[in-house]
Design a protein around this motif. Sequence first.
Motif, PDB file in Angstrom:
ATOM      1  N   THR A 102      89.286  -1.283 -34.501  1.00  0.00           N
ATOM      2  CA  THR A 102      88.567  -0.590 -35.517  1.00  0.00           C
ATOM      3  C   THR A 102      88.475   0.170 -36.434  1.00  0.00           C
ATOM      4  N   ILE A 106      89.992   0.582 -40.351  1.00  0.00           N
ATOM      5  CA  ILE A 106      89.245   1.753 -41.294  1.00  0.00           C
ATOM      6  C   ILE A 106      90.154   3.009 -41.641  1.00  0.00           C
ATOM      7  N   ALA A 119      80.897  -0.776 -46.521  1.00  0.00           N
ATOM      8  CA  ALA A 119      79.868  -1.559 -45.846  1.00  0.00           C
ATOM      9  C   ALA A 119      79.136  -2.016 -45.317  1.00  0.00           C
ATOM     10  N   LEU A 129      80.071   0.088 -36.676  1.00  0.00           N
ATOM     11  CA  LEU A 129      80.150   1.430 -37.507  1.00  0.00           C
ATOM     12  C   LEU A 129      79.777   2.562 -36.673  1.00  0.00           C
ATOM     13  N   VAL A 135      81.446   6.420 -40.215  1.00  0.00           N
ATOM     14  CA  VAL A 135      80.772   6.043 -41.593  1.00  0.00           C
ATOM     15  C   VAL A 135      80.125   7.869 -42.213  1.00  0.00           C
TER      16      VAL A 135
END
Length: 191
Positions: A102, A106, A119, A129, A135
Motif C-alpha cells: 500500500t 500510494i 481517499a 491509511l 495521509v
Amino acid sequence: MRKLILGFYVSVDGKSADADNGIRDVMMSVDDDEQEKYFVDQLWEAGAFLMGRNSWEAMAAFWPTSDHPSAKAMNEIPKVVFSRTLTSADSWPETRIASGDTVEEINKLKAEPGKDLVAAGGTEFLHSLIKLGVVDEFRLWVLPAATGKGAPLFPELDQPLNLRLVKSTAFPSGVLELIYAVADKQTPSDS
C-alpha cells in the motif's frame, strides 16, 4: 508531488457514516444547494479516488446508474481500488487495481503528475491509511448530528497525530467542512 487527501463525512461526535448509526440518513437528507455545489466542485479537483475493495464494490454498484449530482464526477474521475483479491474492475469505468504494498503504491501515485488524490470509503481502509502515515490532509464534512455509537474516524494511534487547520467552511444546513493538514508534513501548497 501530489497530496493524499482523506475525505470523510462524520457526526459531530466523530463517528463515521459507514455504520448503521443513522449518520448516512442524515448525510443523504441534507438539503443545501450551496453545500452540494461546493462538494461537487471539490470532487472535480481530485486527480483520482482511492478506496478499498469493499467500498469500491458498493460504489461500483451505485454510481454508474445514479442520477445524483455527484455521479458524473464519481464516474469520470479515475479510481484506484486497493485489493489483493480483486482480479477485474471492469464494472466501473476509469478504475485500476493496486495490489502491491500500500505505501509503495500510494507513493507511486503521489509521484505521478496531476491533481491531488482523494481517499474515500469505509473506515477500515481509511484507518489503514492513517496508521501507515500516508495521509497529507484531512477533509472532514461534519454533519449536524451526534450518534453516540459507530466507528470513529480515527483508529487508536500509537502517538498523537498533530493537525493544522487550513480552512473551515460553514453551510446553511449546519454542515461544516474542516480541512486539516498533517502538521509535521510539508505539502506542495506550503512551499
